[in-house]
Each structure stands twice: as C-alpha cells, then as structure tokens.
Design an enzyme around this catalytic site. Structure first.
Site: not given
Ligand code: M6R
Length: 596
Positions: A27, A74, A100-101, A475, A479, A482, A498, A591
């Site tokens: 996570r 986190w 959590n939160g 995307e 990738k 991140e 532009h 995650k």
């Molecule tokens: O669990 P989800 O699909 O709702 O998550 C959305 C984003 O947090 C997730 O796609 C994030 O951008 C990934 N780390 C991308 O690889």
C-alpha cells in the site's frame, strides 16, 4: 496508504502482526510499528523504516501477548519519523491506537485539548485522536462504545482506527469512517486489517465494516455497533475466489512480474466478461444519453483512452473527469457514470461516485479488488481479473480496465444500434487475439532494455501522440515519472508547438506513439519539428506507420492502446532499474490512496 492490522486470540500477536504488516507493504508507507499487550504489560515498538527493520528489532523485543495492533504509516500530518510512527498512546496512557486517514478538525481539537492540559509528543493528527478519545472515555465513565460513538459524531474527515483501551485488556476495538477496514473470523482468534491480504493468511470468513460502524473483537466473538451505539446484526462473507501468493516468483520485481502476467490477465478478464461478468451492466446500458467516466491517475488515463473508443464506436459524446475535480464541480448530473479504480478504495473516486449517485445518475464500476467500497456502492461492478497487483505502478490492472472498457463499449454500441451483431463479433475476435499479440511485444523486452540503458540519465522527456495515442502517452509519462523520478510530460502532438516545443533542445527525448492511421502524416510533421530542434525520437508504431524503434503488431485501431502501452511500461521499468531505484515502492507513493 497507511495499513492497519489487529489481532486478538490464542496465538502470539507479535508474529501475526508483523506478517500482516508485510502483506500491507504494497500500500506504500514510510514507517511502521506494533503494540502488543501481555504479561509484560503494553509494549510499543516503532521504526522509521521498513517492516523488515521492525521485524529485526522485534526479535529481541519483550512484547509478548495475545492482543495487539500494528501499522504501516504513510505520512500526512508530521514528517516520516519514529516519533510520528504509530501506534500512539494518549497522555494518560488509557488509549492506544493506529489510524489510517485524516482527522480534518485536528488543529482545533488539539488546541482545545492543550488548553485542558493534554500533552503531545508527536506532530500527528493520530495523537490528537488518542487524547481526544481518552478525554471522552473519562467523560463517558469508561464506556468504550459511548466514547467511540461520541467521537464519530464530532470527528471530521475520513479514517479507520484500531484501538485498545487499557481498562479493557481482552478487547480490540475498531472504527470505520470512509477508510477501509475488514474483520477476519478465526477459531478462538479474530483479526483486523485494512485490506484482505493479511486476513487471508488465517481465514476466509470476513466482515467488511461499513461507514460509521464500530467493532469490538474478543478472542471468541465479534460485535458490531452503529454510529448510534446500537448492536448490529451483520452477515459474514466467505472469500471464495482464489488468491495469489504474494511472491515475485522468478522476477526481480513485482512490476516486471505483473507486466508479464498481462496476456493471462487479459484472457481471464475476457473469459469472465463473456461468461456473464457484464450481465448486471446490461440494464444500465439501455437508453444512455450521457456518459461520464471518472477515475484518478492511471484509471483516469484508461477513461481517456475509452473516450476515443466509445465516441467512435457508439456515436455518443463521452466526458472524462478526474474524480478529485468532479467531486467538487457544480455540474448538472445526468446519465451513466462509470467509475474506474484498481483498488476500489480511492477516496476521490469513491466521493465522486457518491456524488453521481446522489445526483440521480446510474453508476457502473470497473474495479479490480472484489468487495471494495467502490464495487459495493456502484449499481453494478464489473471486475477486472488482473489478480492482486502489488507494484505501486499499475500495469496489469490498467490493461484489464482498458479491456473491460472496450468490451463495455462494444455492448453499448450494439445496444445503441451503432454496430450490428456481426461487427460486434469481429471486434470481440480482435480482443480475443490480444493476449498473443501482447506476448509478441514482451519478446521485444531486450530491445526496450537497451533503449532504457541509453536514456536512463536524461533530465526530462516528452511523450506525444494523437487521439488514442495521446491517451497512452499520458500513461507512459506517468509510469516513467512515478518510478524513475524523471520529469516527463505527455502532450497531444498537435499541442507541442503551442508552448512545450520551447523546451526541446539538442538531445531532448521525445517518445512518439503513432498507431492511428488517419494521423500518420500529422505525426510525421510533429516528429520533424522535434528533430529540427535537435530533439531525439523514440518511436512506437505499427508496420506501415512511422519508422519505428518498437514495432507493434496490428489490431483493430480502437484497441491499439492495449498494445502500445506495453513497451512504455517496460521502458519505465528498465529506466528505473538502471537508475537503481526501488521499482515496486516508489518514494512518497501509495498503492491505495484512501485520503484526499
Ligand atoms: O486504485 P485506483 O485505480 O483508484 O488508483 C488510482 C491511482 O492512484 C493509480 O492509478 C496511480 O496513479 C498509479 N500509481 C499509477 O501507476
């Protein structure tokens, strides 16, 4: 994001908590801790680091007992440190908890508590909750349920808590407001966790806690209460689906393993859809006049790719919205809303889905995690069959979301009469061919690795494409950034001139995705513009397209995103490996993003 585990029963809590935390690592977290209650009293162990460090320290630690809670943190309030790691304990020592939160009104509550003499030793909102609960516990004559319902009535934000009250040494309490919590039922022992993986090590009987619910776990029973304190009667669920082992097998990283699992994941998803997985959606596909897709991160990118496919196939305008924006927009609500999420717990997507429901829209969810909040709250859930995804950077979940969306698009097009049954069959045949084509691309892995070695030290780069290829570019750039921390920007190729073209200088890498025949010429011109300024190209195309570094097999043009994304996943992966980064656990990322 933060992960919670809890245990009460006949076994030793320490190894169960540590193993549970290991299974929540995916996570994302920066520090970890456990509290165990037993013959040596209450013992707390924390570390600013990995669960592995915590386990090492725990091997010589005196925490023994049959009751405990654990946490992977986190950071939100207070930087990552041992001091801020959970569990936290109230100043009077009565309340011990993990969280959590976010407690949104923490500042105001903290000020009041400070004036009343409560002291703090961390910078977290969690310690505010501990002291607040301790104060309410005194106020309610040490009645835990009255304390927790009072807290629920006043606390703002979204959170899940695992709580020990010192005067109740045989009970573990839990509370859920938005952030997920699941209770696992064992024989003479019970478990608590933010997610299923830690529970499935011990049991397949679970209770999903709903919003505003409180649980009281004892070794041999569990009771649930409403936010008003009424005893609830809840039905346990049996987890019947197969769960995978959380190991990397022959691969050095989960991300690479998951990239290679894609042919099978796509085949499984198509099998599921063809065998009735989409039945619940049929009713909602009738008379759709407006379609909105919501999601975050990669799930949002899936929405953009689907927008092109659905508009072309169904002759229906599609709106795609970032869930974090949609939830606060003031817009008329109508039609069908499709929420896309791997985890099914993303706070923004969940809130956006609720907004859509409240506004009277029909809702479909494309979700990977069975039983997640988004899956349960949508009118109908379509489950991607990606299997458990561990790497923070999504690959197989993205792809199976896309495949589910394509399948949905074909069904919708038949429903609307924009294609006939024969055309639908041909499109389905194209989808069924995808797994073999994905394998073909995976065989180009070494060539992609060489490209990654060449570009690993770049300062920044661009991804460009038109139409569907632009969606894939988004995307690809996510990738890369991140997991390798290289600034990367996706541009609709026609937009480059532009503004962003001013950043192209000799040696700048521009990754070009070029699979849409109608715009080959336009793409060639854009590529020329880049080269004229000394920029370098990395091209992904199809036979007959532009001269390509990575050549993809052909499929129906609308489905090309499902192939062109594969080399971009591999490129990002290898760049990250070549830079020596922790591919599966990128800095600061989680995650499952369960806070706003
Ligand atoms: O669990 P989800 O699909 O709702 O998550 C959305 C984003 O947090 C997730 O796609 C994030 O951008 C990934 N780390 C991308 O690889």
């Amino acid at each position: 994001m933060c992960g919670i585990v809890g245990y009460i029963g006949k076994g030793q809590a320490k190894p169960i908590l540590l193993q549970g935390l290991k299974h929540l690592e995916y996570r994302g977290y920066d520090s970890a801790g456990i509290a165990v209650w037993g013959k040596n009293g209450l013992q707390i162990l924390k570390t600013h680091g990995r669960v592995e460090d915590l386990s090492q320290q725990a091997s010589t630690w005196e925490g023994e007992g049959n009751l405990g809670i654990g946490h992977t943190r986190w950071a939100t309030h207070g930087k990552p440190s041992k001091k801020n790691a959970h569990p936290h304990i109230s100043a009077d020592g009565q309340v011990i908890l993990t969280h959590n939160g976010i407690l949104e009104n923490y500042l105001q509550v903290k000020q009041t508590l400070q004036l009343e003499g409560w002291s703090f030793s961390s910078d977290t909102d969690t310690e505010v909750i501990a002291n607040w609960l301790a104060k309410l516990f005194q106020l309610h004559n040490q009645d835990p349920i009255a304390t927790l319902t009072d807290f629920l009535g006043q606390a703002q934000g979204s959170f899940a808590l695992a709580i020990l009250f010192r005067n109740f040494p045989n009970r573990l309490f839990a509370l859920r407001k938005e952030s997920p919590l699941v209770v696992g039922i064992g024989e003479g022992e019970n478990f608590l966790a933010s997610d299923l993986p830690p529970l499935l090590l011990h049991t397949r009987r679970v209770y999903y806690m709903e919003n505003g619910e409180i649980a009281c776990l004892q070794a041999d029973k569990v009771a649930f209460y409403s936010d008003k304190g009424e005893l609830l009667s809840k039905k346990a669920e049996e987890i019947s689906w197969q769960t995978e082992k959380m190991d990397k097998g022959k691969y050095p990283h989960f991300m690479l393993k998951e990239i290679h699992e894609q042919p099978e994941a796509v085949a499984r998803t198509l099998r599921y859809l063809r065998e009735g997985g989409m039945d619940c959606a049929k009713h909602w596909l009738k008379n759709v006049e407006q379609l909105t897709i919501i999601g975050c991160g990669s799930s949002y990118h899936v929405g953009i790719a689907l927008q092109y496919a659905i508009e072309r196939l169904c002759q229906l305008p599609v709106r795609v919205e970032l869930a974090s924006e949609f939830r606060y927009r003031e817009i008329p609500m109508q039609g069908l809303v499709v929420a896309i999420s791997q985890s099914g717990e993303t706070a923004d997507t969940l809130a956006a889905l609720r907004k859509a429901k409240k506004g009277g829209c029909a809702t479909l969810a494309i979700v990977n995690v069975v039983g997640s909040a988004i899956a349960r709250e949508a009118d109908c859930a379509l489950y991607t069959q990606a299997g458990m995804e561990i790497a923070v950077a999504t690959t197989k979940a993205y792809l199976t979301q896309l495949i589910t969306g394509y399948y949905l698009a074909v069904q919708l097009a038949v429903e609307r009469g924009s294609i006939d049954v024969f055309q639908a069959r041909c499109l389905l045949a194209d989808l069924l061919d995808l797994p073999e084509k994905i394998k073909e691309i995976l065989r180009q892995k070494e060539a992609i690795h060489r490209l990654a070695k060449r570009w690993k030290d770049m300062q920044y780069c661009f991804f460009i494409g038109r139409g569907m290829d632009y969606a894939v570019s988004m995307e690809g750039s996510l990738k890369l950034k991140e997991i390798s921390y290289i600034p990367a920007e996706a541009y609709a190729a026609g937009e480059l001139k532009h503004g962003a073209i001013s950043l192209i200088e000799p040696g700048t890498l521009v990754c070009c995705v070029c699979t849409q025949e109608g715009v080959f010429d336009k793409m060639r011109s854009n590529m020329q513009e880049v080269q004229s300024r000394g920029g370098e190209l990395l091209t992904i195309s199809i036979p007959g397209g532009v001269a390509c570094d990575i050549c993809l097999p052909k499929t129906e043009e609308m489905f090309m995103a499902s192939l062109s994304v594969i080399p971009l996943q591999l490129f990002a992966y290898f760049v990250s490996v070549e830079r020596g980064e922790d591919v599966d656990k990128p800095l600061n990322l989680a995650k499952s993003v369960t806070v706003e």
